[in-house]
Design a protein around this motif. Structure first.
Motif, PDB file in Angstrom:
ATOM      1  N   LEU A 207       0.839  -1.193   0.000  1.00  4.31           N
ATOM      2  CA  LEU A 207       0.000   0.000   0.000  1.00  4.31           C
ATOM      3  C   LEU A 207       0.874   1.242   0.000  1.00  4.31           C
ATOM      4  O   LEU A 207       1.877   1.317   0.727  1.00  4.31           O
ATOM      5  CB  LEU A 207      -0.931   0.014   1.211  1.00  4.31           C
ATOM      6  CG  LEU A 207      -1.992  -1.087   1.255  1.00  4.31           C
ATOM      7  CD1 LEU A 207      -2.916  -0.883   2.441  1.00  4.31           C
ATOM      8  CD2 LEU A 207      -2.795  -1.148  -0.038  1.00  4.31           C
ATOM      9  N   LYS A 208       0.488   2.223  -0.759  1.00  3.61           N
ATOM     10  CA  LYS A 208       1.337   3.371  -1.049  1.00  3.61           C
ATOM     11  C   LYS A 208       1.744   4.154   0.193  1.00  3.61           C
ATOM     12  O   LYS A 208       2.865   4.650   0.280  1.00  3.61           O
ATOM     13  CB  LYS A 208       0.621   4.295  -2.035  1.00  3.61           C
ATOM     14  CG  LYS A 208       1.531   5.303  -2.707  1.00  3.61           C
ATOM     15  CD  LYS A 208       0.843   5.944  -3.892  1.00  3.61           C
ATOM     16  CE  LYS A 208       1.809   6.811  -4.686  1.00  3.61           C
ATOM     17  NZ  LYS A 208       1.156   7.419  -5.872  1.00  3.61           N
ATOM     18  N   HIS A 209       0.850   4.298   1.167  1.00  3.21           N
ATOM     19  CA  HIS A 209       1.130   5.170   2.300  1.00  3.21           C
ATOM     20  C   HIS A 209       1.425   4.406   3.601  1.00  3.21           C
ATOM     21  O   HIS A 209       1.583   5.026   4.648  1.00  3.21           O
ATOM     22  CB  HIS A 209      -0.043   6.128   2.508  1.00  3.21           C
ATOM     23  CG  HIS A 209      -0.335   6.962   1.300  1.00  3.21           C
ATOM     24  ND1 HIS A 209       0.507   7.962   0.860  1.00  3.21           N
ATOM     25  CD2 HIS A 209      -1.367   6.921   0.413  1.00  3.21           C
ATOM     26  CE1 HIS A 209       0.001   8.519  -0.232  1.00  3.21           C
ATOM     27  NE2 HIS A 209      -1.129   7.903  -0.522  1.00  3.21           N
ATOM     28  N   VAL A 210       1.470   3.089   3.524  1.00  2.00           N
ATOM     29  CA  VAL A 210       1.800   2.269   4.692  1.00  2.00           C
ATOM     30  C   VAL A 210       3.251   1.821   4.587  1.00  2.00           C
ATOM     31  O   VAL A 210       3.697   1.406   3.518  1.00  2.00           O
ATOM     32  CB  VAL A 210       0.871   1.042   4.799  1.00  2.00           C
ATOM     33  CG1 VAL A 210       1.282   0.155   5.972  1.00  2.00           C
ATOM     34  CG2 VAL A 210      -0.579   1.486   4.951  1.00  2.00           C
ATOM     35  N   LYS A 211       3.972   1.924   5.697  1.00  3.68           N
ATOM     36  CA  LYS A 211       5.373   1.532   5.711  1.00  3.68           C
ATOM     37  C   LYS A 211       5.628   0.448   6.757  1.00  3.68           C
ATOM     38  O   LYS A 211       4.879   0.308   7.722  1.00  3.68           O
ATOM     39  CB  LYS A 211       6.269   2.742   6.026  1.00  3.68           C
ATOM     40  CG  LYS A 211       6.250   3.821   4.952  1.00  3.68           C
ATOM     41  CD  LYS A 211       7.221   4.944   5.315  1.00  3.68           C
ATOM     42  CE  LYS A 211       7.247   6.017   4.236  1.00  3.68           C
ATOM     43  NZ  LYS A 211       8.208   7.098   4.577  1.00  3.68           N
ATOM     44  N   LYS A 212       6.714  -0.295   6.525  1.00  2.33           N
ATOM     45  CA  LYS A 212       7.212  -1.209   7.549  1.00  2.33           C
ATOM     46  C   LYS A 212       8.363  -0.531   8.278  1.00  2.33           C
ATOM     47  O   LYS A 212       9.250   0.038   7.627  1.00  2.33           O
ATOM     48  CB  LYS A 212       7.690  -2.528   6.922  1.00  2.33           C
ATOM     49  CG  LYS A 212       6.581  -3.395   6.365  1.00  2.33           C
ATOM     50  CD  LYS A 212       7.096  -4.763   5.978  1.00  2.33           C
ATOM     51  CE  LYS A 212       7.815  -4.754   4.652  1.00  2.33           C
ATOM     52  NZ  LYS A 212       6.946  -4.897   3.486  1.00  2.33           N
ATOM     53  N   LEU A 213       8.346  -0.588   9.594  1.00  8.10           N
ATOM     54  CA  LEU A 213       9.492  -0.099  10.351  1.00  8.10           C
ATOM     55  C   LEU A 213      10.679  -0.993  10.033  1.00  8.10           C
ATOM     56  O   LEU A 213      10.553  -2.222  10.008  1.00  8.10           O
ATOM     57  CB  LEU A 213       9.170  -0.139  11.849  1.00  8.10           C
ATOM     58  CG  LEU A 213      10.077   0.690  12.772  1.00  8.10           C
ATOM     59  CD1 LEU A 213       9.979   2.166  12.442  1.00  8.10           C
ATOM     60  CD2 LEU A 213       9.694   0.447  14.230  1.00  8.10           C
ATOM     61  N   LEU A 214      11.825  -0.395   9.760  1.00  9.90           N
ATOM     62  CA  LEU A 214      13.016  -1.183   9.451  1.00  9.90           C
ATOM     63  C   LEU A 214      13.554  -1.874  10.701  1.00  9.90           C
ATOM     64  O   LEU A 214      13.395  -1.365  11.816  1.00  9.90           O
ATOM     65  CB  LEU A 214      14.102  -0.285   8.864  1.00  9.90           C
ATOM     66  CG  LEU A 214      13.871   0.237   7.452  1.00  9.90           C
ATOM     67  CD1 LEU A 214      14.836   1.380   7.150  1.00  9.90           C
ATOM     68  CD2 LEU A 214      14.031  -0.876   6.431  1.00  9.90           C
ATOM     69  N   PRO A 215      14.197  -3.027  10.559  1.00 13.94           N
ATOM     70  CA  PRO A 215      14.889  -3.618  11.703  1.00 13.94           C
ATOM     71  C   PRO A 215      15.875  -2.623  12.311  1.00 13.94           C
ATOM     72  O   PRO A 215      16.577  -1.904  11.588  1.00 13.94           O
ATOM     73  CB  PRO A 215      15.623  -4.811  11.080  1.00 13.94           C
ATOM     74  CG  PRO A 215      14.804  -5.169   9.878  1.00 13.94           C
ATOM     75  CD  PRO A 215      14.300  -3.869   9.347  1.00 13.94           C
ATOM     76  N   GLY A 216      15.902  -2.567  13.645  1.00 17.39           N
ATOM     77  CA  GLY A 216      16.810  -1.655  14.321  1.00 17.39           C
ATOM     78  C   GLY A 216      16.403  -0.206  14.272  1.00 17.39           C
ATOM     79  O   GLY A 216      17.196   0.676  14.629  1.00 17.39           O
ATOM     80  N   GLN A 217      15.168   0.074  13.858  1.00 18.45           N
ATOM     81  CA  GLN A 217      14.705   1.448  13.731  1.00 18.45           C
ATOM     82  C   GLN A 217      13.698   1.770  14.831  1.00 18.45           C
ATOM     83  O   GLN A 217      13.007   0.889  15.338  1.00 18.45           O
ATOM     84  CB  GLN A 217      14.055   1.675  12.360  1.00 18.45           C
ATOM     85  CG  GLN A 217      13.695   3.124  12.054  1.00 18.45           C
ATOM     86  CD  GLN A 217      13.039   3.288  10.691  1.00 18.45           C
ATOM     87  OE1 GLN A 217      12.280   2.431  10.255  1.00 18.45           O
ATOM     88  NE2 GLN A 217      13.340   4.383  10.012  1.00 18.45           N
ATOM     89  N   ALA A 218      13.601   3.049  15.193  1.00 22.09           N
ATOM     90  CA  ALA A 218      12.639   3.524  16.186  1.00 22.09           C
ATOM     91  C   ALA A 218      12.014   4.820  15.702  1.00 22.09           C
ATOM     92  O   ALA A 218      12.613   5.563  14.908  1.00 22.09           O
ATOM     93  CB  ALA A 218      13.320   3.739  17.536  1.00 22.09           C
TER      94      ALA A 218
END
Length: 646
Positions: A207-218
């Motif tokens: 989905l265009k506006h949904v993101k996954k948080l990257l590993p090691g990210q906050a």
């Protein structure tokens, strides 16, 4: 120091939440109960919601610890300032709890959730660096009116999010965000990558506006602002690893100690712990080490008796017999796979076309009858060069007469029959890919060997009006970031493993086992993902991992005394299902349905002439990429309908 007020229970779970920036954003708070309910499969034992002003946090829980040690979720400090929802396990929480107690903190339970909340209270975001384990976490600070969300080092636990001018929304799976009302606009650059790779690499989603948080990210959310930070980066210096002076014997001793400790850490639970046993080197070593620490270990294997080439149960049985485990073999026919197909597809957060997910789904369902926690061998191939593409990369980088001969014969490999369903046709497939890759730069070669479809093939599947949106600047920027490990100044096999760690493991392998395990309330733990072990493995020179004679050299030579000789001498066999056979038999009706001309034309995404060719080639059993393309499209089409995007 104040104690904590307990509200519900903890354990492996799903989490979701809302931080509203405006009155319009508060509408999502009314949908929070529905979002929590959508994650029930991740936590069938209990659920809870915390609401305060602009913020709502939700949790579904699966218990894997004794009732006397539970801390209920959402968990709020008694002064009301901090509230946490947490999905994961902290293996060193007892040591951290003792550290807190020594500083005057009084804890009400023996749980890791309470320890995490206390650590955050004391050390804020820096507390994550002390954690050994895997997790996705969200902590609300009422005094600051701030929300902190973070993901573990390697991406073992998922976290997706959405932000607009009105609200910040997050959840363990896409289904929770859909319940919260995110826009359902397809990202064609993501679809383009998915058609090549069979998954969508973070931070993008379908989905265009949904993101996954990257590993090691906050992320730190306050007011209308979202501040990103990276709390962990993979410790990798290729030049330093190449010059590592540690003798091989000492490397082996350290690996032995680290892996034994990693297995011991992941066996801590007040419920029975089992293990997936594939018959390969990685899971067999884990079982051998785990069996020495358990009075009775349950092991689970999956096999395909109708398709002997895909059946490794005989090798798994050797290990089970050697260590006297309570062994279960799940033998699947094409009809069995079909019976699992619909529910497996419903369990996908977004399209993920790794066909082995079907076998992991069935195996997790069977394991759930006996255990709630299983060990796996995930990550070893990416640490120690276990895939066939690693052998190909090693040979390509070495050069020589054989490489030149295979490359010159590329026209022959192009015309010979290629398939994964027989030894000879699969060997031709490998030679063709090797010949094509050997001519390329390291970046282009890596992308070729990581992909199932080449860029021009994937682009041709899309209708012409979507191709510009697919192959745009955003797509190329994403691809460049994924190849960052390859394009560094110093280049050797460790660069390839670094890229695999960030791209393949985090976005395919770990997503697959988490989703398929959680679909049945099963937590999958891999000792190879211990951060101390990972740091050590990436400090080793290439020669310790692969040479002319062996892949995963240090792993094989360090633990071969624990394994049956028939097993440690055999070559690599990937964990696969007989996909072509399945799609041409029981799965054929689903392919014809989702790729029918009428549906493709009505949907308006794919080029109908291309999907028609895939159906025809599948019926004839022709075309190397046919089975993967058909499966990728089947998975996408089910998600498209299931997510109400039509």
């Amino acid at each position: 120091m104040a104690k904590l007020v307990l509200t519900l229970q903890e354990g492996m779970c799903g989490i979701t939440g809302v931080y509203a920036f405006t009155e319009n954003g508060r509408v999502a708070l009314n949908r929070l109960q529905g979002a929590v309910a959508s994650l029930r499969h991740r936590g069938p034992d209990a659920g809870g919601v915390y609401l305060h002003g602009r913020v709502g946090l939700g949790n579904r829980r699966l218990s894997i610890i004794a009732p006397g040690e539970q801390a209920n979720q959402p968990l709020t400090s008694d002064d009301g300032r901090y509230t946490v929802v947490f999905n994961g396990e902290i293996f060193n929480y007892k040591q951290l709890r003792a550290e807190l107690a020594s500083k005057g903190y009084t804890l009400s339970t023996a749980s890791d959730t309470e320890v995490l909340l206390r650590l955050y209270e004391r050390e804020r975001q820096e507390c994550l660096k002390k954690l050994k384990g895997f997790f996705a976490v969200a902590i609300y600070d009422k005094a600051e009116d701030s929300l902190f969300v973070a993901r573990d080092r390697f991406g073992e636990k998922p976290l997706l999010y959405y932000k607009d001018a009105n609200a910040f929304l997050f959840g363990s799976e896409m289904v929770a965000l859909l319940e919260l009302g995110v826009p359902q606009e397809l990202d064609y650059a993501s679809l383009y990558q998915y058609l090549q790779l069979t998954y969508t690499p973070a931070p993008a989603t379908m989905l265009k506006h949904v993101k996954k948080l990257l590993p090691g990210q906050a992320l730190y959310i306050r007011g209308g602002r979202v501040q990103e930070s990276v709390w962990y980066r993979l410790s990798f210096d290729g030049e330093k690893a190449a010059q590592n002076p540690m003798p091989f014997k000492l490397q082996q001793e350290k690996l032995r100690q680290l892996l034994q400790q990693a297995v011991a850490d992941r066996m801590v639970a007040d419920v029975p712990v089992g293990a997936f046993l594939s018959g390969g080197l990685d899971s067999s070593i884990v079982v051998a080490l785990a069996a020495s620490q358990a009075s009775s270990l349950k092991t689970f294997s999956v096999g395909f008796p109708e398709q002997p080439r895909f059946d490794e149960t005989a090798y798994a049985r050797l290990v089970a017999e050697k260590y006297k485990t309570e062994h279960t073999e799940l033998l699947l026919s094409n009809q069995d796979l079909y019976q699992h197909l619909h529910d497996m597809l419903n369990s996908l957060s977004e399209p993920l076309a790794d066909s082995s997910a079907l076998a992991v789904y069935a195996l997790s369902k069977r394991a759930s009858q006996d255990v709630k926690v299983v060990l796996s061998g995930d990550g070893a191939d990416e640490l120690f060069a276990g895939y066939n593409k690693h052998r190909a990369e090693y040979r390509a980088s070495q050069g020589g007469f054989a490489v030149g001969a295979v490359t010159k014969l590329q026209p022959l490999w192009e015309v010979l029959p290629k398939s994964r369903s027989s030894f000879t046709a699969n060997k031709v497939r490998q030679l063709q890919r090797f010949a094509a890759g050997a001519r390329l730069s390291p970046e282009d070669r890596y992308w070729l060997w990581a992909s199932w479809l080449q860029e021009e093939q994937a682009l041709a599947l899309l209708k012409p009006e979507h191709r510009t949106a697919a192959q745009n600047r955003l797509y190329h920027a994403r691809k460049s970031r994924l190849l960052n490990c390859i394009s560094r100044n110093h280049y050797d096999m460790n660069n390839v493993l670094c890229a695999d760690w960030h791209m393949v493991l985090a976005n395919d392998m770990l997503a697959k086992v988490d989703l398929m395990g959680m679909a049945h309330g099963v937590e999958v733990r891999s000792p190879y993902l211990d951060n101390r072990l990972v740091k050590f493995a990436f400090s080793l020179p290439v020669a310790s991992k692969i040479d002319e004679h062996a892949q995963k050299r240090i792993l094989r030579e360090t633990f071969k005394h624990l394994l049956p000789e028939e097993l440690w001498k055999r070559g690599k066999q990937g964990f696969e299902v007989p996909l072509l056979s399945f799609l041409r038999s029981e799965g054929r009706s689903r392919v014809n349905e989702c790729l029918s001309d009428a549906f493709i034309i009505e949907q308006g995404i794919f080029e109908v002439q291309q999907t028609r060719l895939i159906r025809q080639a599948l019926e004839l059993g022709k075309g190397l990429t046919t089975q993967t393309s058909a499966w990728s499209l089947l998975v996408f089409q089910h998600w498209w309908k299931h997510s109400s995007l039509k």
